[in-house]
Scaffold this motif. Structure first.
Motif, PDB file in Angstrom:
ATOM      1  N   VAL A 210       7.253-146.003  49.777  1.00 16.87           N
ATOM      2  CA  VAL A 210       6.024-146.771  49.595  1.00 16.87           C
ATOM      3  C   VAL A 210       5.894-147.222  48.141  1.00 16.87           C
ATOM      4  CG1 VAL A 210       3.494-146.712  49.778  1.00 16.87           C
ATOM      5  CG2 VAL A 210       4.901-145.603  51.516  1.00 16.87           C
ATOM      6  N   LEU A 211       6.357-146.406  47.202  1.00 14.20           N
ATOM      7  CA  LEU A 211       6.356-146.804  45.790  1.00 14.20           C
ATOM      8  C   LEU A 211       7.212-148.060  45.588  1.00 14.20           C
ATOM      9  CD1 LEU A 211       5.746-146.325  42.780  1.00 14.20           C
ATOM     10  CD2 LEU A 211       7.704-144.751  42.739  1.00 14.20           C
ATOM     11  N   ALA A 212       8.385-148.100  46.223  1.00 11.10           N
ATOM     12  CA  ALA A 212       9.239-149.280  46.116  1.00 11.10           C
ATOM     13  C   ALA A 212       8.539-150.512  46.685  1.00 11.10           C
ATOM     14  CB  ALA A 212      10.565-149.029  46.840  1.00 11.10           C
ATOM     15  N   LEU A 213       7.866-150.337  47.823  1.00  7.58           N
ATOM     16  CA  LEU A 213       7.102-151.445  48.407  1.00  7.58           C
ATOM     17  C   LEU A 213       6.005-151.908  47.465  1.00  7.58           C
ATOM     18  CD1 LEU A 213       6.194-153.285  50.766  1.00  7.58           C
ATOM     19  CD2 LEU A 213       4.878-151.332  51.642  1.00  7.58           C
ATOM     20  N   GLN A 214       5.323-150.974  46.842  1.00 10.50           N
ATOM     21  CA  GLN A 214       4.226-151.312  45.943  1.00 10.50           C
ATOM     22  C   GLN A 214       4.705-152.086  44.724  1.00 10.50           C
ATOM     23  OE1 GLN A 214       1.253-151.609  46.162  1.00 10.50           O
ATOM     24  NE2 GLN A 214       0.007-150.797  44.507  1.00 10.50           N
ATOM     25  N   ALA A 219       5.055-157.533  42.149  1.00 11.00           N
ATOM     26  CA  ALA A 219       5.750-158.730  41.685  1.00 11.00           C
ATOM     27  C   ALA A 219       5.129-159.990  42.284  1.00 11.00           C
ATOM     28  CB  ALA A 219       7.230-158.643  42.054  1.00 11.00           C
ATOM     29  N   LEU A 220       4.674-159.901  43.540  1.00  4.15           N
ATOM     30  CA  LEU A 220       3.994-161.058  44.139  1.00  4.15           C
ATOM     31  C   LEU A 220       2.678-161.344  43.421  1.00  4.15           C
ATOM     32  CD1 LEU A 220       4.483-160.676  48.006  1.00  4.15           C
ATOM     33  CD2 LEU A 220       5.551-162.324  46.458  1.00  4.15           C
ATOM     34  N   VAL A 221       1.964-160.285  43.057  1.00  5.26           N
ATOM     35  CA  VAL A 221       0.729-160.472  42.291  1.00  5.26           C
ATOM     36  C   VAL A 221       1.042-161.158  40.965  1.00  5.26           C
ATOM     37  CG1 VAL A 221      -1.159-159.280  41.106  1.00  5.26           C
ATOM     38  CG2 VAL A 221      -0.446-158.518  43.371  1.00  5.26           C
ATOM     39  N   SER A 260      -1.068-166.491  48.718  1.00  2.00           N
ATOM     40  CA  SER A 260      -2.522-166.429  48.611  1.00  2.00           C
ATOM     41  C   SER A 260      -2.923-165.450  47.511  1.00  2.00           C
ATOM     42  CB  SER A 260      -3.147-165.993  49.939  1.00  2.00           C
ATOM     43  OG  SER A 260      -4.514-165.682  49.769  1.00  2.00           O
ATOM     44  N   LEU A 261      -3.631-165.927  46.507  1.00  2.00           N
ATOM     45  CA  LEU A 261      -4.028-165.058  45.398  1.00  2.00           C
ATOM     46  C   LEU A 261      -4.841-163.873  45.901  1.00  2.00           C
ATOM     47  CD1 LEU A 261      -3.146-167.632  43.853  1.00  2.00           C
ATOM     48  CD2 LEU A 261      -4.999-167.176  42.241  1.00  2.00           C
ATOM     49  N   ALA A 262      -5.732-164.134  46.842  1.00  2.00           N
ATOM     50  CA  ALA A 262      -6.590-163.064  47.351  1.00  2.00           C
ATOM     51  C   ALA A 262      -5.793-162.052  48.172  1.00  2.00           C
ATOM     52  CB  ALA A 262      -7.720-163.658  48.189  1.00  2.00           C
ATOM     53  N   LEU A 263      -4.944-162.552  49.074  1.00  2.00           N
ATOM     54  CA  LEU A 263      -4.245-161.635  49.974  1.00  2.00           C
ATOM     55  C   LEU A 263      -3.207-160.802  49.249  1.00  2.00           C
ATOM     56  CD1 LEU A 263      -4.041-160.624  52.839  1.00  2.00           C
ATOM     57  CD2 LEU A 263      -2.371-162.438  53.316  1.00  2.00           C
ATOM     58  N   VAL A 264      -2.453-161.397  48.313  1.00  2.00           N
ATOM     59  CA  VAL A 264      -1.436-160.598  47.628  1.00  2.00           C
ATOM     60  C   VAL A 264      -2.089-159.509  46.780  1.00  2.00           C
ATOM     61  CG1 VAL A 264       0.293-162.432  47.642  1.00  2.00           C
ATOM     62  CG2 VAL A 264      -1.233-162.221  45.684  1.00  2.00           C
ATOM     63  N   GLN A 265      -3.239-159.813  46.181  1.00  2.00           N
ATOM     64  CA  GLN A 265      -3.915-158.766  45.416  1.00  2.00           C
ATOM     65  C   GLN A 265      -4.534-157.722  46.340  1.00  2.00           C
ATOM     66  OE1 GLN A 265      -7.778-158.063  42.760  1.00  2.00           O
ATOM     67  NE2 GLN A 265      -6.661-159.874  42.070  1.00  2.00           N
ATOM     68  N   PHE A 266      -5.117-158.166  47.455  1.00  2.00           N
ATOM     69  CA  PHE A 266      -5.719-157.239  48.410  1.00  2.00           C
ATOM     70  C   PHE A 266      -4.661-156.289  48.967  1.00  2.00           C
ATOM     71  CE2 PHE A 266      -7.500-156.310  52.724  1.00  2.00           C
ATOM     72  CZ  PHE A 266      -8.628-155.617  52.299  1.00  2.00           C
ATOM     73  N   HIS A 268      -1.873-155.420  47.519  1.00  2.00           N
ATOM     74  CA  HIS A 268      -1.460-154.531  46.424  1.00  2.00           C
ATOM     75  C   HIS A 268      -2.477-153.401  46.254  1.00  2.00           C
ATOM     76  CE1 HIS A 268       1.001-153.514  43.045  1.00  2.00           C
ATOM     77  NE2 HIS A 268       0.080-153.760  42.133  1.00  2.00           N
ATOM     78  N   ARG A 269      -3.748-153.720  46.399  1.00  2.00           N
ATOM     79  CA  ARG A 269      -4.783-152.681  46.318  1.00  2.00           C
ATOM     80  C   ARG A 269      -4.664-151.697  47.483  1.00  2.00           C
ATOM     81  NH1 ARG A 269     -10.609-154.827  44.209  1.00  2.00           N
ATOM     82  NH2 ARG A 269      -9.938-156.345  42.641  1.00  2.00           N
TER      83      ARG A 269
END
Length: 361
Positions: A210-214, A219-221, A260-266, A268-269
């Motif tokens: 999961v750390l690797a995924l995060q 990077a997308l963010v 999508s700025l919103a979705l990639v950040q969401f 990541h959160r």
């Protein structure tokens, strides 16, 4: 009947090779940090050509600087964002990108030259020589991927590199770092390890995955500059979950997950919360065992990284915070690799209740 020899007393014949691999891993870490600075200062598109050999030399005369600046002025980024930039400002971003590429060449040389020496001296087994050579090939691929990423930002209508290519570039860098560290760990002198339950072992592997995924989602963010938006926390623009029209504001679902700025950040959160919870569960499962300390340190590092991420977001990604967040992620990855390595090398006790210590034999 004689007692078995203490494994920790065996001669450390692989020490030089192990130190070499860790030194190269440290250079890869430095390159990730410099790459982050290149991105945060918008320097990545300042060099518009890929010259693996002749590009090692920067401009040395006023005429050469003028030529490089003219090439950049023809780029979409300059025309859309940086029109009127002075030569001094161009030199600032040029040096960041040149330094990043120079580090890439240095990493390649630091990998190849000692490899040739160790092979020539017969210091590496055929398997180790092949494995480390494969890592070197990945480094060469990384250079090519880096250029493809830059080229994506030089296309008409583009002012930054494609986020998906940035994600692949950073993920490949982390894979190379992980392979170097893992190979170095395999060369450590053998020693007795306490048995571990399947639950603890699988929990540590899950945290690493999961750390690797995060890191990839981060990077997308970064590629979308999504950290410049939605700078409140724990809400996003005052909402726990942004409206679907905001999250999926692209023509397709796939594009929304990438751009999508919103979705990639969401995302990541959400994965950050999941990673923190998983690391806490792993800590509780490992408490009282020989691996409890490693799990505790791992949870502490992940929690610290979460705090750094929140601060970075709320400050709207200043350079120092962005670099700290990216560099610290690689340090967390390094500890996670070491912890999982110990878990996978430990004797397996199937069905052992999580959290129950096993006495030494």
């Amino acid at each position: 009947m004689t007692a078995p020899a203490d494994l920790s007393s065996r001669p450390d014949t692989d020490r030089a090779i192990r130190l070499w691999l860790l030194a190269v891993a440290a250079l890869v870490f430095a390159m990730v940090v410099v790459g982050g600075a290149t991105r945060l200062t918008d320097s990545g598109l300042s060099i518009t050509e890929w010259k693996p050999v002749t590009g090692a030399l920067p401009p040395l005369t006023a005429a050469q600087w003028a030529e490089e600046f003219a090439k950049y002025r023809a780029s979409p980024q300059y025309q859309a964002i940086n029109q009127g930039m002075s030569l001094g400002d161009f030199q600032f971003i040029y040096w960041w990108e040149w330094g990043h590429r120079f580090l890439g060449r240095l990493v390649g040389a630091a990998m190849l030259l000692p490899w040739l020496y160790f092979v020539a001296r017969g210091r590496m087994s055929a398997r180790l020589a092949a494995g480390t050579f494969a890592i070197g090939l990945l480094m060469g691929l990384q250079g090519f991927v880096g250029w493809l990423m830059v080229a994506s930002g030089l296309r008409p209508g583009m002012v930054y590199v494609a986020p998906l290519k940035l994600m692949f570039h950073l993920s490949l860098a982390c894979l190379i770092f992980a392979l170097l560290v893992w190979t170095a760990l395999r060369l450590m002198p053998e020693r007795r390890r306490e048995p571990v339950s399947d639950a603890v072992r699988r929990g540590g592997i899950a945290v690493l995955a999961v750390l690797a995924l995060q890191i990839a989602l981060g990077a997308l963010v970064a590629g979308n500059k999504a950290g410049m938006r939605f700078n409140d926390w724990p809400l996003m623009d005052g909402a726990l979950v942004p409206p679907m029209a905001v999250l999926f504001d692209k023509p397709s679902v796939f594009e929304a997950f990438i751009d999508s700025l919103a979705l990639v950040q969401f995302n990541h959160r959400l994965v950050a919360y999941g990673l923190l919870g998983l690391a806490l569960w792993h800590l509780l499962a490992a408490r009282g065992t020989a691996y409890g300390k490693g799990a505790t340190v791992l949870f502490g590092l992940i929690a610290a990284q979460a705090v750094i991420g929140i601060v970075t977001l709320m400050l709207v990604v200043p350079l120092w915070a962005g670099l700290l967040h990216q560099g610290f992620a690689v340090l967390v990855l390094g500890h996670a690799l070491s912890h999982v390595f110990a878990l996978t090398r430990a004797p397996r006790i199937a069905g052992l209740p999580a959290g129950r210590a096993v006495p030494a034999e």
